[in-house]
Design an enzyme around this catalytic site. Structure first.
Site, mmCIF file in Angstrom:
data_model
loop_
_atom_site.group_PDB
_atom_site.id
_atom_site.type_symbol
_atom_site.label_atom_id
_atom_site.label_comp_id
_atom_site.label_asym_id
_atom_site.label_seq_id
_atom_site.Cartn_x
_atom_site.Cartn_y
_atom_site.Cartn_z
ATOM 1 N N CYS A 118 36.167 40.406 45.083
ATOM 2 C CA CYS A 118 35.320 41.154 45.997
ATOM 3 C C CYS A 118 35.988 42.486 46.237
ATOM 4 C CB CYS A 118 35.094 40.383 47.283
ATOM 5 S SG CYS A 118 36.515 40.411 48.347
ATOM 6 N N PRO A 124 41.055 34.390 45.424
ATOM 7 C CA PRO A 124 41.288 33.093 44.798
ATOM 8 C C PRO A 124 40.934 31.950 45.740
ATOM 9 C CG PRO A 124 43.373 34.135 45.381
ATOM 10 C CD PRO A 124 42.290 35.129 45.694
ATOM 11 N N ASP A 126 42.224 28.763 44.781
ATOM 12 C CA ASP A 126 43.050 27.684 44.226
ATOM 13 C C ASP A 126 43.523 26.704 45.298
ATOM 14 O OD1 ASP A 126 44.406 30.189 44.896
ATOM 15 O OD2 ASP A 126 46.262 29.137 44.417
ATOM 16 N N LEU A 127 43.832 27.211 46.495
ATOM 17 C CA LEU A 127 44.335 26.296 47.540
ATOM 18 C C LEU A 127 43.232 25.374 48.036
ATOM 19 C CD1 LEU A 127 46.447 28.857 49.616
ATOM 20 C CD2 LEU A 127 47.241 27.258 47.882
ATOM 21 N N ASP A 308 42.125 42.429 59.239
ATOM 22 C CA ASP A 308 40.797 43.003 59.477
ATOM 23 C C ASP A 308 40.847 44.222 60.407
ATOM 24 O OD1 ASP A 308 40.163 40.746 58.059
ATOM 25 O OD2 ASP A 308 38.507 40.128 59.320
ATOM 26 N N ILE A 330 48.271 40.862 53.447
ATOM 27 C CA ILE A 330 47.318 39.770 53.210
ATOM 28 C C ILE A 330 46.438 40.031 51.980
ATOM 29 C CG2 ILE A 330 45.534 38.286 54.236
ATOM 30 C CD1 ILE A 330 48.147 38.150 55.801
HETATM 31 C C1 UD1 Z 1 39.364 35.000 56.319
HETATM 32 C C2 UD1 Z 1 38.437 35.950 57.038
HETATM 33 C C3 UD1 Z 1 38.776 37.391 56.703
HETATM 34 C C4 UD1 Z 1 40.241 37.642 57.015
HETATM 35 C C5 UD1 Z 1 41.125 36.618 56.319
HETATM 36 C C6 UD1 Z 1 42.604 36.737 56.698
HETATM 37 C C7 UD1 Z 1 36.392 34.702 57.239
HETATM 38 C C8 UD1 Z 1 34.956 34.577 56.882
HETATM 39 N N1 UD1 Z 1 37.077 35.685 56.644
HETATM 40 O O1 UD1 Z 1 39.153 35.195 54.918
HETATM 41 O O2 UD1 Z 1 37.956 38.253 57.485
HETATM 42 O O3 UD1 Z 1 40.572 38.933 56.569
HETATM 43 O O4 UD1 Z 1 40.704 35.283 56.671
HETATM 44 O O5 UD1 Z 1 42.756 36.629 58.074
HETATM 45 O O6 UD1 Z 1 36.899 33.991 58.085
HETATM 46 N N2 UD1 Z 1 44.548 32.945 49.039
HETATM 47 C C9 UD1 Z 1 44.993 32.398 47.861
HETATM 48 N N3 UD1 Z 1 44.434 31.233 47.438
HETATM 49 C C10 UD1 Z 1 43.463 30.597 48.152
HETATM 50 C C11 UD1 Z 1 43.004 31.165 49.353
HETATM 51 C C12 UD1 Z 1 43.581 32.348 49.784
HETATM 52 O O7 UD1 Z 1 45.873 32.933 47.206
HETATM 53 O O8 UD1 Z 1 42.982 29.541 47.701
HETATM 54 C C13 UD1 Z 1 45.141 34.232 49.517
HETATM 55 C C14 UD1 Z 1 44.098 35.353 49.545
HETATM 56 O O9 UD1 Z 1 44.002 35.993 48.306
HETATM 57 C C15 UD1 Z 1 44.670 36.256 50.604
HETATM 58 C C16 UD1 Z 1 45.342 35.292 51.583
HETATM 59 O O10 UD1 Z 1 45.506 34.073 50.874
HETATM 60 O O11 UD1 Z 1 45.650 37.077 50.039
HETATM 61 C C17 UD1 Z 1 44.564 35.026 52.844
HETATM 62 O O12 UD1 Z 1 43.295 34.542 52.526
HETATM 63 P P1 UD1 Z 1 42.471 33.589 53.492
HETATM 64 O O13 UD1 Z 1 43.257 33.345 54.752
HETATM 65 O O14 UD1 Z 1 42.020 32.418 52.721
HETATM 66 O O15 UD1 Z 1 41.233 34.515 53.857
HETATM 67 P P2 UD1 Z 1 39.726 34.143 53.863
HETATM 68 O O16 UD1 Z 1 39.535 32.767 54.425
HETATM 69 O O17 UD1 Z 1 39.139 34.472 52.555
#
Ligand code: UD1
Length: 419
Positions: A118, A124, A126-127, A308, A330
């Protein structure tokens, strides 16, 4: 298709009160969670956001009856037997992956397209997938389609996330709320929106403890029921308006919020020289003198400074005295506002995770483009503090997360209109 634009005549003082809406990042997982309860839930304080409307369309496509009156959304999920989210609907909402855990929990199968990258860089999952596999879900990934089926669920599962992902924590909670086993999530996200989702699920009969800490325990129950629930206030919307007050040397009373969720933001605005006064459910911000630079701002998972809010703070610091540094920990691609702010006269160097902001005395109105939701909001904030007219295009991004930002800002004296 070219969307509407915002025209902003900067330099107006901002003063008054703004009522904060319900949180975008809470309403989306809570709407997904309504699938699990199998009867009617009334969700209050749903802001009129394009992301929330997309979530409602997904619920309807899965068989829910959804009605929307004012800020209350009523969802009856008695007949929600659908297990497919269409590609079109998946792309309408960036965070639609949060439906995965809820659909699997409800019907035991789910097919949806893989969320691509996006504006913030790769997103990702993956988690999410690793945890669901651990919980007995069979997942195949084929040509961008995820096909998931619930297999044998373990009686208990202990999952340690390698980073406290908000979305992964939510998906695990949603999937584990129904069932018979105990799921422990370690290094869980501690964001207030996670506690809000837990609050809704608990009101529906779920057994969840540890919310707000890094260890969440979910004991699956055999069924959930509907309830009435009010979504928590949007701390990011509140921080955006704090930015508007700070850059215009204005004063605002932000109402209907939970200041305890906002300490990291409040301390950055205090450090800029603003008076920040939290009351019960309000924050008063007074920025009668020009803002000054701050020490390094580092984005971190909650309770650290939220990613954010980072573009908003960048916009304010662009017009400050001194040099500030922002480290974005992040998301990879979250300095999208920087080149547009430069068009307005800002002096910002951004490379990798680090942005260096040499504050300037004046910003100037310019045609600029929103490249993501919070970068768009940051441009609006900068425009309020700039001399002359700014035209912000691509504002459908802003509508994802703000209910009529122009109405809120014009009610406190800004000269802003949608064309
Ligand atoms: C949510 C929020 C977003 C906010 C973010 C961090 C919603 C709808 N969106 O996004 O506004 O900016 O939390 O506070 O609630 N990651 C991985 N693997 C995964 C999942 C995440 O590597 O499977 C990484 C992401 O690339 C990123 C970091 O973890 O670098 C944080 O992501 P995550 O906390 O999952 O954010 P979102 O839930 O997508």
């Amino acid at each position: 298709m070219e969307s509407s634009r915002l025209l902003i005549e900067g330099g107006r003082g901002i003063e008054g009160e703004i009522q904060i809406h319900g949180a975008k990042n809470s309403v989306l997982p809570i709407l997904a969670a309504t699938l699990l309860c199998g009867d009617t839930s009334c969700i209050h304080r749903c802001a009129g956001l394009s992301d929330a409307f997309a979530a409602m369309r997904i619920l309807r496509s899965l068989g829910c009856e959804v009605s929307h009156e004012g800020s209350t959304v009523t969802v009856n999920s008695a007949n929600a037997e659908g297990d497919i989210v269409s590609d079109g609907l998946m792309h309408e909402m960036r965070s639609s992956i949060v439906f995965l855990g809820a659909i699997l929990g409800r019907v035991g199968r789910c097919r949806l397209s893989f969320p691509g990258g996006c504006e913030l860089g790769p997103r990702p999952i993956d988690l999410h997938l690793e945890a669901l596999r651990w919980l007995g879900v069979k997942i195949t990934e084929d040509h961008g389609i995820l096909d998931c089926t619930v297999g044998v669920r373990p009686q208990s599962a202990d999952i340690t996330l390698s980073l406290p992902s908000v979305g992964a924590t939510e998906n695990i909670m949603l999937y584990s709320a129904l069932g018979s086993g105990e799921t422990v999530i370690r290094n869980a996200a501690r964001e207030p929106e996670i506690s809000d989702l837990a609050g809704y699920l608990i009101k529906c009969g779920a057994e969840i403890s540890g919310q707000g800490t890094s260890t969440l325990v979910i004991n699956g129950v055999s069924e959930l029921h509907g309830c009435e629930y009010s979504v928590m206030p949007d701390r990011i919307e509140a921080a955006t308006y704090m930015g508007a007050a700070a850059i215009t040397n204005g004063e605002l009373m932000l109402k209907g919020i939970n200041p305890a969720d906002m300490y990291s933001c409040m301390s950055v605005f205090s450090e800029m020289g603003c008076g920040v006064y939290p009351y019960d459910d309000k924050i008063f911000i007074s920025a009668r003198k020009p803002v000054s630079a701050v020490r390094t701002v580092r984005t971190m998972p909650y309770p650290g400074f939220p990613t954010d809010c980072q573009p908003i703070v960048m916009a304010v610091l662009a017009k400050s005295s001194g040099t500030s540094v922002i480290v974005e920990n992040i998301f990879e691609n979250r300095f999208m506002a920087a080149p547009e702010l430069r068009r307005m006269g800002a002096n910002i160097k951004a490379e990798g995770k680090v942005a260096i902001i040499e504050g300037v005395k004046k910003l100037y109105g310019a045609p600029v483009r929103a490249y993501d939701l919070r970068a768009g909001a940051a441009l609006v904030v900068a425009a309020l503090g700039a001399e002359g007219q700014t035209q912000v295009s691509n504002i459908h991004y802003i509508d994802w997360g703000y209910e009529s930002i122009e109405t809120a800002l014009s009610s406190v004296g800004a000269n802003i209109k949608r064309v």
